[in-house]
Design an enzyme around this catalytic site. Structure first.
Site, PDB file in Angstrom:
ATOM      1  N   ARG A  99      -8.790  -8.211  19.621  1.00  0.00           N
ATOM      2  CA  ARG A  99      -8.750  -8.153  20.972  1.00  0.00           C
ATOM      3  C   ARG A  99      -8.826  -7.371  21.572  1.00  0.00           C
ATOM      4  O   ARG A  99      -9.073  -6.090  22.030  1.00  0.00           O
ATOM      5  CB  ARG A  99      -7.476  -9.093  20.822  1.00  0.00           C
ATOM      6  CG  ARG A  99      -6.298  -7.749  20.336  1.00  0.00           C
ATOM      7  CD  ARG A  99      -5.119  -8.664  20.366  1.00  0.00           C
ATOM      8  NE  ARG A  99      -4.114  -8.065  19.697  1.00  0.00           N
ATOM      9  CZ  ARG A  99      -3.241  -6.987  19.238  1.00  0.00           C
ATOM     10  NH1 ARG A  99      -3.456  -5.886  20.149  1.00  0.00           N
ATOM     11  NH2 ARG A  99      -2.575  -6.048  18.041  1.00  0.00           N
ATOM     12  N   GLU A 153       0.878  -1.243  -0.231  1.00  0.00           N
ATOM     13  CA  GLU A 153       0.326   0.132  -0.419  1.00  0.00           C
ATOM     14  C   GLU A 153       0.657   1.486  -0.311  1.00  0.00           C
ATOM     15  O   GLU A 153       2.396   1.038   0.024  1.00  0.00           O
ATOM     16  CB  GLU A 153      -1.267   0.390   0.657  1.00  0.00           C
ATOM     17  CG  GLU A 153      -0.373  -0.435   2.660  1.00  0.00           C
ATOM     18  CD  GLU A 153      -1.398  -0.533   3.254  1.00  0.00           C
ATOM     19  OE1 GLU A 153      -2.486  -0.452   3.492  1.00  0.00           O
ATOM     20  OE2 GLU A 153      -1.227   0.218   5.019  1.00  0.00           O
TER      21      GLU A 153
HETATM   22  P1  ADP Z   1       1.109  -4.898  12.723  1.00  0.00           P
HETATM   23  O1  ADP Z   1      -0.272  -5.310  12.970  1.00  0.00           O
HETATM   24  O2  ADP Z   1       2.340  -5.243  12.566  1.00  0.00           O
HETATM   25  O3  ADP Z   1       1.468  -3.640  14.746  1.00  0.00           O
HETATM   26  P2  ADP Z   1      -0.049  -2.715  11.646  1.00  0.00           P
HETATM   27  O4  ADP Z   1      -0.032  -2.442  10.287  1.00  0.00           O
HETATM   28  O5  ADP Z   1      -0.505  -2.161  12.656  1.00  0.00           O
HETATM   29  O6  ADP Z   1       0.943  -3.570  11.878  1.00  0.00           O
HETATM   30  O7  ADP Z   1       1.564  -1.162  11.151  1.00  0.00           O
HETATM   31  C1  ADP Z   1       2.182  -0.660  12.564  1.00  0.00           C
HETATM   32  C2  ADP Z   1       3.143   0.571  12.283  1.00  0.00           C
HETATM   33  O8  ADP Z   1       3.816   0.899  10.410  1.00  0.00           O
HETATM   34  C3  ADP Z   1       1.900   1.777  12.040  1.00  0.00           C
HETATM   35  O9  ADP Z   1       1.285   1.890  13.289  1.00  0.00           O
HETATM   36  C4  ADP Z   1       2.726   2.916  11.154  1.00  0.00           C
HETATM   37  O10 ADP Z   1       3.207   3.157  11.855  1.00  0.00           O
HETATM   38  C5  ADP Z   1       3.256   1.857  10.147  1.00  0.00           C
HETATM   39  N1  ADP Z   1       2.270   1.946   8.895  1.00  0.00           N
HETATM   40  C6  ADP Z   1       1.446   0.378   9.226  1.00  0.00           C
HETATM   41  N2  ADP Z   1       1.931   0.887   7.304  1.00  0.00           N
HETATM   42  C7  ADP Z   1       1.655   2.139   6.648  1.00  0.00           C
HETATM   43  C8  ADP Z   1       1.802   2.742   5.898  1.00  0.00           C
HETATM   44  N3  ADP Z   1       0.900   2.538   5.479  1.00  0.00           N
HETATM   45  N4  ADP Z   1       2.154   4.480   5.643  1.00  0.00           N
HETATM   46  C9  ADP Z   1       2.968   4.312   6.968  1.00  0.00           C
HETATM   47  N5  ADP Z   1       3.062   4.165   7.879  1.00  0.00           N
HETATM   48  C10 ADP Z   1       2.292   2.573   7.786  1.00  0.00           C
END
Ligand code: ADP
Length: 450
Positions: free
Chosen positions: A292, A200
């Site tokens: 959760r 993305e």
């Molecule tokens: P996980 O499931 O490993 O916790 P997340 O999808 O929640 O992963 O993403 C964790 C962190 O990664 C987010 O809090 C953000 O800091 C960064 N992040 C994820 N996707 C993006 C994005 N599209 N653009 C910028 N930062 C992102």
């Protein structure tokens, strides 16, 4: 209401759940590994069952043993806490077929939220903004590079089944795509047993803002304010606060309502979190839904006065939500710091060992959720998070002062912790101004240590 609940977890969250059970007059059953014979949760629960050897795969992830323990002790429900089996649809299903209530959403809803590509598709249907990205899982780098070209750099490659920041790489140009995609995929196969990735748009300098929701079995859903979790190291949260200083009332309501729609779109019940990225222009995008209770739930409890773990138990027992949206009031400002057994001077290497001279702060509006006691030996097998200190202040400035005062009182001898690092963040001028985004730690602390 349940008479007996088994807690399929360890550490501070197991202790947190045992306390909720006790306050509700429910008997608690702990499960523990051989390495956790002396752990606080093992000692605090009314009953405790050893379920295997130290490695989590032999104990806290062993579904058959956990279910056998529940059946043997006649527990009517299982609370999975976070991590371990908490977002495992198969485990939720096994509980259902054993007629044991799983304190969380249905297996079907976990399946939908747990897969990032599927969750994104459901959100697009529900007209919730998502970051531009691939519709389907990508398994080949050649296919990935085409998608990345279409989306436009920078992009972020993520493991479909990801969690905890693993299997994730930021790709800034086409030239580096192939190598970084393969790295992320390898990490994903290693950590989650699957190489399905999705790609993305990478949002530059976003805040991580997430909305807490509660949903009962009858379609009632409320949102309980938001948490700003932008203070992260390698995509892992370190400090969380509620409310988020960047939102005004109108934006807060729009995000809350989007979170409620998100939960509705996947047939969600129980407590859950909808994570968004908020960009510099205050556009928000759905990132993922966590099925959760979250590590950072105390900050929401402090500003709303709602006990989220007790609500989880009531919902699983079939009770209707007692709170209506108009009853939710956000009061004051709460901050939480995660205290980990790790050494910031050595790249945050985990530092298990024996804890001595333990002292925790207290006082008005100070809360400590911890699995430590004086003389306890932190085993090397599990997560390095040992405790959470949360405070409630009248406003953000007071909450920060209160947290500095509270952290200043903590004594944990014998092991190395991130306490000084946390203290440094709380004194940084940019943090004080609320000028934070997910790059805060790399920007301000990567080279010079606080
Ligand atoms: P996980 O499931 O490993 O916790 P997340 O999808 O929640 O992963 O993403 C964790 C962190 O990664 C987010 O809090 C953000 O800091 C960064 N992040 C994820 N996707 C993006 C994005 N599209 N653009 C910028 N930062 C992102």
């Amino acid at each position: 209401m349940f008479q007996k609940i088994l807690i399929a977890n360890r550490g501070e969250i197991a202790v947190r759940i045992i306390r909720a059970c006790r306050e509700m007059g429910i008997v608690s059953v702990a499960v523990y590994s051989e390495a956790d014979r002396d752990a606080l949760h093992t000692q605090l629960a009314d009953e405790a069952v050893c379920i295997g050897k130290a490695p989590a795969s032999d104990s806290y992830l062993n579904m058959e043993r956990i279910l056998s323990a529940a059946i043997a002790t006649k527990a009517q429900a299982i609370h999975p806490g976070f991590g371990f089996l908490s977002e495992n649809a198969h485990f939720a299903e096994m509980c259902e077929s054993c007629k044991i209530a799983f304190i969380g959403p249905s297996a079907a809803a976990i399946g939908k939220t747990g897969n990032k590509s599927e969750a994104r598709a459901a959100m697009e249907n529900a007209k919730i903004p998502v970051v531009p990205g691939t519709e389907e899982a990508v398994r080949e780098a050649e296919e990935g590079v085409k998608a990345a070209d279409r989306i436009g750099y920078p992009v972020i490659v993520k493991a479909s089944l990801g969690g905890g920041g693993k299997g994730m790489r930021i790709v800034r140009s086409r030239g580096e795509f192939d190598a970084l995609f393969r790295l992320a995929q390898q990490e994903s196969v290693h950590a989650f047993g699957d190489g399905a990735m999705y790609i993305e748009k990478y949002v530059e300098r976003p805040r991580h803002v997430e909305v807490q929701i509660l949903a009962d079995k009858y379609g009632n859903i409320v949102w309980l304010g938001e948490r700003d979790c932008s203070i992260q190291r390698r995509h892992q949260k370190m400090i969380e606060e509620s409310p988020c200083a960047a939102l005004d009332e109108a934006l807060r309501r729009r995000m809350g309502e989007a979170a409620v729609r998100a939960a509705g779109a996947v047939g969600y019940e129980n407590a859950g979190t909808v994570e968004f990225l908020l960009d510099r222009d205050k556009n928000f995008y759905f990132m993922e839904m966590n099925a959760r209770i979250q590590v950072e739930h105390p900050v929401t409890e402090m500003v709303t006065g709602v006990d989220l773990v007790k609500e989880q138990i009531r919902i699983a027992a079939g009770e209707r939500l007692r709170i209506r949206q108009e009853d939710v009031r956000i009061q004051g400002h709460s901050i939480e710091c995660r205290i980990n057994a790790e050494d910031p001077k050595r790249d945050f290497m985990p530092c298990p060992g024996r804890v001595e001279n333990l002292h925790f702060p207290g006082g008005n509006g100070v809360r400590v959720d911890s699995a430590l006691y004086d003389g306890y030996t932190v085993p090397p097998y599990y997560d390095s998070m040992l405790a959470k200190v949360a405070v409630l202040g009248e406003d953000r400035a007071e909450a920060i002062r209160k947290m500095r005062s509270a952290l200043g009182e903590v004594i944990v001898d014998g092991i190395t912790t991130n306490l000084d690092f946390q203290y440094g963040i709380l004194g940084h001028p940019a943090f004080l101004k609320g000028d934070i985004d997910t790059h805060f730690i790399p920007d301000h602390f990567e080279k010079e240590r606080p």
